[in-house]
Design an enzyme around this catalytic site. Structure first.
Site, PDB file in Angstrom:
ATOM      1  N   ASP A 282      -0.520  -0.930  -0.224  1.00 17.24           N
ATOM      2  CA  ASP A 282      -1.100  -1.349   1.051  1.00 17.24           C
ATOM      3  C   ASP A 282      -2.603  -1.110   0.973  1.00 17.24           C
ATOM      4  O   ASP A 282      -3.071   0.028   1.026  1.00 17.24           O
ATOM      5  CB  ASP A 282      -0.457  -0.537   2.176  1.00 17.24           C
ATOM      6  CG  ASP A 282      -1.134  -0.731   3.528  1.00 17.24           C
ATOM      7  OD1 ASP A 282      -2.145  -1.449   3.612  1.00 17.24           O
ATOM      8  OD2 ASP A 282      -0.653  -0.127   4.506  1.00 17.24           O
TER       9      ASP A 282
ATOM     10  N   GLN B 133      -6.859  -0.482   4.256  1.00 24.88           N
ATOM     11  CA  GLN B 133      -8.025   0.361   4.493  1.00 24.88           C
ATOM     12  C   GLN B 133      -8.962   0.439   3.291  1.00 24.88           C
ATOM     13  O   GLN B 133     -10.033   1.044   3.380  1.00 24.88           O
ATOM     14  CB  GLN B 133      -7.575   1.774   4.880  1.00 24.88           C
ATOM     15  CG  GLN B 133      -6.831   1.862   6.194  1.00 24.88           C
ATOM     16  CD  GLN B 133      -7.711   1.524   7.380  1.00 24.88           C
ATOM     17  OE1 GLN B 133      -8.922   1.716   7.357  1.00 24.88           O
ATOM     18  NE2 GLN B 133      -7.103   1.015   8.437  1.00 24.88           N
TER      19      GLN B 133
ATOM     20  N   CYS C  57      -0.591   5.007  14.376  1.00 25.82           N
ATOM     21  CA  CYS C  57       0.589   4.397  13.744  1.00 25.82           C
ATOM     22  C   CYS C  57       1.015   5.176  12.498  1.00 25.82           C
ATOM     23  O   CYS C  57       1.491   4.588  11.512  1.00 25.82           O
ATOM     24  CB  CYS C  57       0.340   2.935  13.388  1.00 25.82           C
ATOM     25  SG  CYS C  57       0.154   1.872  14.830  1.00 25.82           S
TER      26      CYS C  57
ATOM     27  N   LYS D 162     -10.137  -6.157   8.671  1.00 20.47           N
ATOM     28  CA  LYS D 162     -10.711  -4.863   8.312  1.00 20.47           C
ATOM     29  C   LYS D 162     -11.798  -5.006   7.257  1.00 20.47           C
ATOM     30  O   LYS D 162     -12.350  -4.022   6.767  1.00 20.47           O
ATOM     31  CB  LYS D 162      -9.611  -3.914   7.823  1.00 20.47           C
ATOM     32  CG  LYS D 162      -8.572  -3.589   8.903  1.00 20.47           C
ATOM     33  CD  LYS D 162      -7.505  -2.649   8.393  1.00 20.47           C
ATOM     34  CE  LYS D 162      -6.360  -2.497   9.387  1.00 20.47           C
ATOM     35  NZ  LYS D 162      -6.742  -1.760  10.597  1.00 20.47           N
TER      36      LYS D 162
ATOM     37  N   HIS E 107       1.250   4.131   7.128  1.00 24.56           N
ATOM     38  CA  HIS E 107       1.227   3.423   8.401  1.00 24.56           C
ATOM     39  C   HIS E 107       2.650   2.961   8.698  1.00 24.56           C
ATOM     40  O   HIS E 107       3.448   2.714   7.793  1.00 24.56           O
ATOM     41  CB  HIS E 107       0.286   2.223   8.287  1.00 24.56           C
ATOM     42  CG  HIS E 107      -0.018   1.520   9.567  1.00 24.56           C
ATOM     43  ND1 HIS E 107       0.855   0.619  10.144  1.00 24.56           N
ATOM     44  CD2 HIS E 107      -1.107   1.553  10.377  1.00 24.56           C
ATOM     45  CE1 HIS E 107       0.321   0.126  11.242  1.00 24.56           C
ATOM     46  NE2 HIS E 107      -0.876   0.678  11.414  1.00 24.56           N
TER      47      HIS E 107
END
Length: 411
Positions: free
Chosen positions: A205, A208, A369, A231, A128
């Site tokens: 990261d 997700q 993104c 999320k 991202h």
């Protein structure tokens, strides 16, 4: 044999999400944009309202009852997040505004102090923008070299190529646990172990991943892990940075102000202990409190149950979409979460999104993104359907019918 539909009552779960009970363009809403943000269950919405109705006060500083209640619930959320991530201490849990701020915090503190000209940072080709741009800014500022792990045609990281990128010059490896565009689940532990052999720190990261995968930061041995509440069925504007305690202690503060200080004079300031050293100013108290409620909600459903339901939806949707002539799925990794990105020959992804919205179906279109990743696949963007615990196979059937109607209209 008991199936996941016997364990989870999806209609009861859907009733917990008031936003789903509406029509869009005269059609019952089908919400397939969960990779962008999940919807919020009533208990989370109520938790936010309860804070403002009954407990609204600043934390840590007041001795009156409201302040004490607010502080208690705020720190209870930190404890819940420690347990959710498998961290060893609440001192390792830093509240941020989201994944983006968490990455920028590390880049601006650890990066500026410990990574120097001629050193190298490795990211992946499926990142991202929020896990690309902060490192580019740091590299430009300090003369650091940025290198990229290639992505295969299936949408998986090339680990052989990654090993060849590693050397003593590499000071940090930063990559996503799960790709927001492809759904690929990356082999975190393998990458961490390889990076640590060369003394590199690792940031993951997890934006997700947290709503789909059980996370254990100690077992993974990551140095930093970041995610966003929104999320994970929680509120927007709130996120978490996990960092190993010894590394966080060695890092300078990110912002100056109230709460992050121990003592201030005009001559010198001494800084607070962890985690408060990185939490300057009045935090997003209500949303921090509400994240604990979101974690309790997913705990009650069972994260393994949620993952099983979403995997069933992914497999069903994959089979159905592959039957559509001219449709190509982008990202066919062996290990995926419930994300399906696709292109249709001769039809622009934005046209697909608009015509599906006319039928009450919300999907995401564009580059998500991840412009470099789109360039890797030689496409401008995709249409992306992403599934959550409240989605159903009937909704997928509507998506398939909507795509057939769209193709008929545009071809």
């Amino acid at each position: 044999m008991e199936t996941i539909t016997d364990i989870l009552n999806i209609q009861e779960i859907r009733a917990d999400f008031p936003i789903l009970d509406q029509e869009i363009n005269g059609k019952k809403l089908v919400y397939f944009d969960n990779a962008a943000t999940t919807q919020k269950p009533t208990p989370v919405i109520n938790a936010i309202a309860h804070y403002y109705n009954f407990d609204n006060a600043n934390i840590h500083r007041g001795i009156h009852t409201l302040a004490e209640r607010a502080t208690r619930d705020f720190e209870a959320s930190r404890t819940a997040i420690r347990d959710f991530l498998g961290a060893s201490s609440t001192e390792e849990i830093i509240f941020t505004s989201g994944t983006t701020q968490g990455i920028n915090l590390v880049a601006s503190t650890y990066g500026r102090k410990f990574i120097n000209a001629g050193d190298e940072i490795i990211i992946s080709g499926m990142e991202h923008h929020s896990n690309i741009v902060p490192w580019q800014m740091l590299c430009e500022e300090k003369g650091i070299v940025l290198k990229v792990i290639p992505v295969s045609d299936e949408g998986e990281l090339d680990l052989e190529a990654f090993e060849k990128l590693l050397s003593e010059k590499v000071k940090l490896v930063s990559f996503n646990h799960v790709s927001n565009s492809l759904g690929t689940i990356n082999p975190v532990k393998t990458i961490v172990d390889l990076a640590h052999k060369f003394g590199a720190k690792v940031l993951v990261d997890g934006a997700q991943a947290t709503s789909h995968i059980n996370i254990d930061v100690q077992a993974l041995d990551v140095d930093f892990y970041v995610f966003s509440a929104h999320k994970l069925y929680g509120p927007t504007g709130m996120g978490v940075l996990y960092g190993k305690k010894d590394i966080l202690n060695a890092m300078p503060p990110y912002m100056g102000g109230g709460e992050m200080i121990k003592e201030v004079t005009f001559e010198k300031t001494t800084y607070n202990e962890l985690p408060y050293k990185f939490e300057a100013g009045t935090p997003n108290i209500a949303d921090v409190v509400a994240l604990k409620t979101a974690l309790e909600y997913t705990d009650k459903l069972g994260r393994e149950n949620i993952a099983a339901h979403e995997n069933m939806l992914l497999n069903y949707a994959t089979d159905q979409l592959r039957e559509i002539e001219g449709l190509r799925i982008i990202g066919n990794a062996k290990n995926k979460i419930s994300v399906l990105s696709f292109v249709i020959d001769g039809i622009h992804h934005q046209d697909i999104g608009v015509l599906l919205d006319n039928q009450g179906i919300a999907v995401r279109t564009g580059h998500h993104c991840t412009q470099p990743l789109m360039q890797r696949f030689n496409i401008l963007g995709t249409s992306r359907a992403s599934f959550a615990v409240y989605n159903t196979t009937e909704e997928i059937d509507r998506l398939v019918a909507g795509l057939h109607k769209t193709i008929k209209m545009l071809k």
